[in-house]
Motif scaffolding. Structure first.
Motif, PDB file in Angstrom:
ATOM      1  N   LYS A  70       0.973  -1.335   0.203  1.00  0.00           N
ATOM      2  CA  LYS A  70       0.069   0.101  -0.031  1.00  0.00           C
ATOM      3  C   LYS A  70       0.929   1.147   0.051  1.00  0.00           C
ATOM      4  N   LYS A  71       0.184   2.450  -0.180  1.00  0.00           N
ATOM      5  CA  LYS A  71       1.179   3.627  -0.351  1.00  0.00           C
ATOM      6  C   LYS A  71       1.890   3.882   1.046  1.00  0.00           C
ATOM      7  N   ALA A  72       1.356   3.653   2.244  1.00  0.00           N
ATOM      8  CA  ALA A  72       1.807   3.776   3.381  1.00  0.00           C
ATOM      9  C   ALA A  72       2.986   3.050   3.547  1.00  0.00           C
ATOM     10  N   ALA A  73       2.967   1.863   3.144  1.00  0.00           N
ATOM     11  CA  ALA A  73       4.285   0.865   3.102  1.00  0.00           C
ATOM     12  C   ALA A  73       5.340   1.288   2.418  1.00  0.00           C
ATOM     13  N   SER A  74       4.921   1.796   1.343  1.00  0.00           N
ATOM     14  CA  SER A  74       5.713   2.169   0.108  1.00  0.00           C
ATOM     15  C   SER A  74       6.747   3.527   0.670  1.00  0.00           C
ATOM     16  N   GLU A  75       5.755   4.301   1.242  1.00  0.00           N
ATOM     17  CA  GLU A  75       6.490   5.229   2.017  1.00  0.00           C
ATOM     18  C   GLU A  75       7.357   5.075   3.141  1.00  0.00           C
ATOM     19  N   GLU A  76       7.116   3.996   3.828  1.00  0.00           N
ATOM     20  CA  GLU A  76       7.660   3.423   5.003  1.00  0.00           C
ATOM     21  C   GLU A  76       9.072   2.900   4.459  1.00  0.00           C
ATOM     22  N   ILE A  77       8.953   2.255   3.535  1.00  0.00           N
ATOM     23  CA  ILE A  77      10.136   1.351   2.654  1.00  0.00           C
ATOM     24  C   ILE A  77      11.090   2.553   2.412  1.00  0.00           C
ATOM     25  N   ALA A  78      10.528   3.522   1.403  1.00  0.00           N
ATOM     26  CA  ALA A  78      11.108   4.485   1.052  1.00  0.00           C
ATOM     27  C   ALA A  78      12.140   5.315   1.908  1.00  0.00           C
ATOM     28  N   GLN A  79      11.374   5.812   3.048  1.00  0.00           N
ATOM     29  CA  GLN A  79      12.267   6.093   4.360  1.00  0.00           C
ATOM     30  C   GLN A  79      13.425   5.360   4.837  1.00  0.00           C
ATOM     31  N   GLU A  80      13.224   4.066   4.742  1.00  0.00           N
ATOM     32  CA  GLU A  80      14.057   3.183   5.120  1.00  0.00           C
ATOM     33  C   GLU A  80      15.416   3.257   4.402  1.00  0.00           C
ATOM     34  N   ILE A  81      15.236   3.204   3.029  1.00  0.00           N
ATOM     35  CA  ILE A  81      16.291   3.105   2.281  1.00  0.00           C
ATOM     36  C   ILE A  81      16.761   4.479   1.694  1.00  0.00           C
ATOM     37  N   GLY A  82      16.224   5.493   2.044  1.00  0.00           N
ATOM     38  CA  GLY A  82      16.574   6.823   1.604  1.00  0.00           C
ATOM     39  C   GLY A  82      16.242   7.290   0.154  1.00  0.00           C
ATOM     40  N   GLU A  83      15.181   6.796  -0.361  1.00  0.00           N
ATOM     41  CA  GLU A  83      14.875   7.079  -1.712  1.00  0.00           C
ATOM     42  C   GLU A  83      13.299   7.528  -1.598  1.00  0.00           C
ATOM     43  N   SER A  84      12.740   7.970  -2.738  1.00  0.00           N
ATOM     44  CA  SER A  84      11.490   8.552  -2.818  1.00  0.00           C
ATOM     45  C   SER A  84      10.291   7.373  -2.740  1.00  0.00           C
ATOM     46  N   SER A  85       9.094   7.749  -2.340  1.00  0.00           N
ATOM     47  CA  SER A  85       8.252   6.576  -2.623  1.00  0.00           C
ATOM     48  C   SER A  85       7.784   6.042  -3.853  1.00  0.00           C
ATOM     49  N   LEU A  86       8.132   7.087  -4.883  1.00  0.00           N
ATOM     50  CA  LEU A  86       7.808   6.849  -6.432  1.00  0.00           C
ATOM     51  C   LEU A  86       8.936   5.816  -6.957  1.00  0.00           C
ATOM     52  N   TYR A  87      10.222   5.853  -6.228  1.00  0.00           N
ATOM     53  CA  TYR A  87      11.230   4.897  -6.556  1.00  0.00           C
ATOM     54  C   TYR A  87      10.821   3.655  -6.187  1.00  0.00           C
ATOM     55  N   VAL A  88      10.398   3.465  -5.036  1.00  0.00           N
ATOM     56  CA  VAL A  88       9.832   2.151  -4.314  1.00  0.00           C
ATOM     57  C   VAL A  88       8.725   1.385  -5.229  1.00  0.00           C
ATOM     58  N   ARG A  89       7.712   2.292  -5.553  1.00  0.00           N
ATOM     59  CA  ARG A  89       6.378   1.669  -6.298  1.00  0.00           C
ATOM     60  C   ARG A  89       6.855   1.354  -7.677  1.00  0.00           C
ATOM     61  N   ASN A  90       7.967   2.285  -8.419  1.00  0.00           N
ATOM     62  CA  ASN A  90       8.303   1.630  -9.541  1.00  0.00           C
ATOM     63  C   ASN A  90       9.188   0.506  -9.530  1.00  0.00           C
ATOM     64  N   TRP A  91      10.110   0.344  -8.572  1.00  0.00           N
ATOM     65  CA  TRP A  91      10.802  -0.845  -8.323  1.00  0.00           C
ATOM     66  C   TRP A  91       9.864  -1.948  -8.233  1.00  0.00           C
ATOM     67  N   PHE A  92       8.890  -1.960  -7.318  1.00  0.00           N
ATOM     68  CA  PHE A  92       7.764  -3.214  -7.278  1.00  0.00           C
ATOM     69  C   PHE A  92       7.219  -3.420  -8.541  1.00  0.00           C
ATOM     70  N   ALA A  93       7.199  -2.529  -9.446  1.00  0.00           N
ATOM     71  CA  ALA A  93       6.223  -2.622 -10.590  1.00  0.00           C
ATOM     72  C   ALA A  93       7.184  -3.330 -11.461  1.00  0.00           C
ATOM     73  N   ARG A  94       8.470  -2.887 -11.576  1.00  0.00           N
ATOM     74  CA  ARG A  94       9.592  -3.426 -12.457  1.00  0.00           C
ATOM     75  C   ARG A  94       9.772  -4.889 -11.793  1.00  0.00           C
ATOM     76  N   ARG A  95       9.841  -5.308 -10.624  1.00  0.00           N
ATOM     77  CA  ARG A  95      10.176  -6.491 -10.112  1.00  0.00           C
ATOM     78  C   ARG A  95       8.864  -7.482 -10.282  1.00  0.00           C
ATOM     79  N   ARG A  96       7.590  -7.016 -10.268  1.00  0.00           N
ATOM     80  CA  ARG A  96       6.508  -7.945 -10.571  1.00  0.00           C
ATOM     81  C   ARG A  96       6.279  -8.169 -12.031  1.00  0.00           C
ATOM     82  N   SER A  97       6.944  -7.488 -12.992  1.00  0.00           N
ATOM     83  CA  SER A  97       6.890  -7.393 -14.465  1.00  0.00           C
ATOM     84  C   SER A  97       7.925  -8.454 -14.764  1.00  0.00           C
TER      85      SER A  97
END
Length: 124
Positions: A70-97
């Motif tokens: 979910k968006k909140a989880a993406s934001e949490e992950i983004a904060q943990e790794i020091g990236e934007s939540s957009l980066y995280v959402r795109n990473w997950f989309a590419r990984r699923r693909s």
């Protein structure tokens, strides 16, 4: 720069003292600034590489837990790794693909044909 690569391979030291930098520069017949800059670039490459591996490991771990965060989880992950939540959402989309493509390679669908041949009919 081959000499510097050999030095690092032998010593494992990416942060030599000033006296060592001067010695390396004189052996290479290069200005000390060139030698210092080589070590600075090498240090940043090592840092980026280790940071990338840590980030990828965390993202893979979270992907195994939940392929659609979910968006909140993406934001949490983004904060943990020091990236934007957009980066995280795109990473997950590419990984699923990527996972879908690998699955399709392992289990290709059989070819389909619109022509149905009945017994005794002419073959094409």
């Amino acid at each position: 720069m081959q000499y510097l690569q050999e030095y690092v391979a032998q010593t494992g030291n990416l942060d030599p003292p000033a006296s060592q930098l001067q010695e390396l520069a004189s052996k290479m017949e290069e200005p000390i600034a060139v030698v210092r800059q080589w070590f600075i670039r090498r240090q940043s490459q090592e840092y980026r590489g280790s940071r990338r591996r840590e980030r990828e490991a965390l993202l893979e771990e979270r992907f195994v837990q939940n392929r659609y965060p979910k968006k909140a989880a993406s934001e949490e992950i983004a904060q943990e790794i020091g990236e934007s939540s957009l980066y995280v959402r795109n990473w997950f989309a590419r990984r699923r693909s990527r996972e879908k493509a690998l699955t399709n390679e392992k289990h290709p669908e059989p070819p389909t044909s619109d022509v149905v041949l009945s017994p005794g009919s002419a073959t094409l």
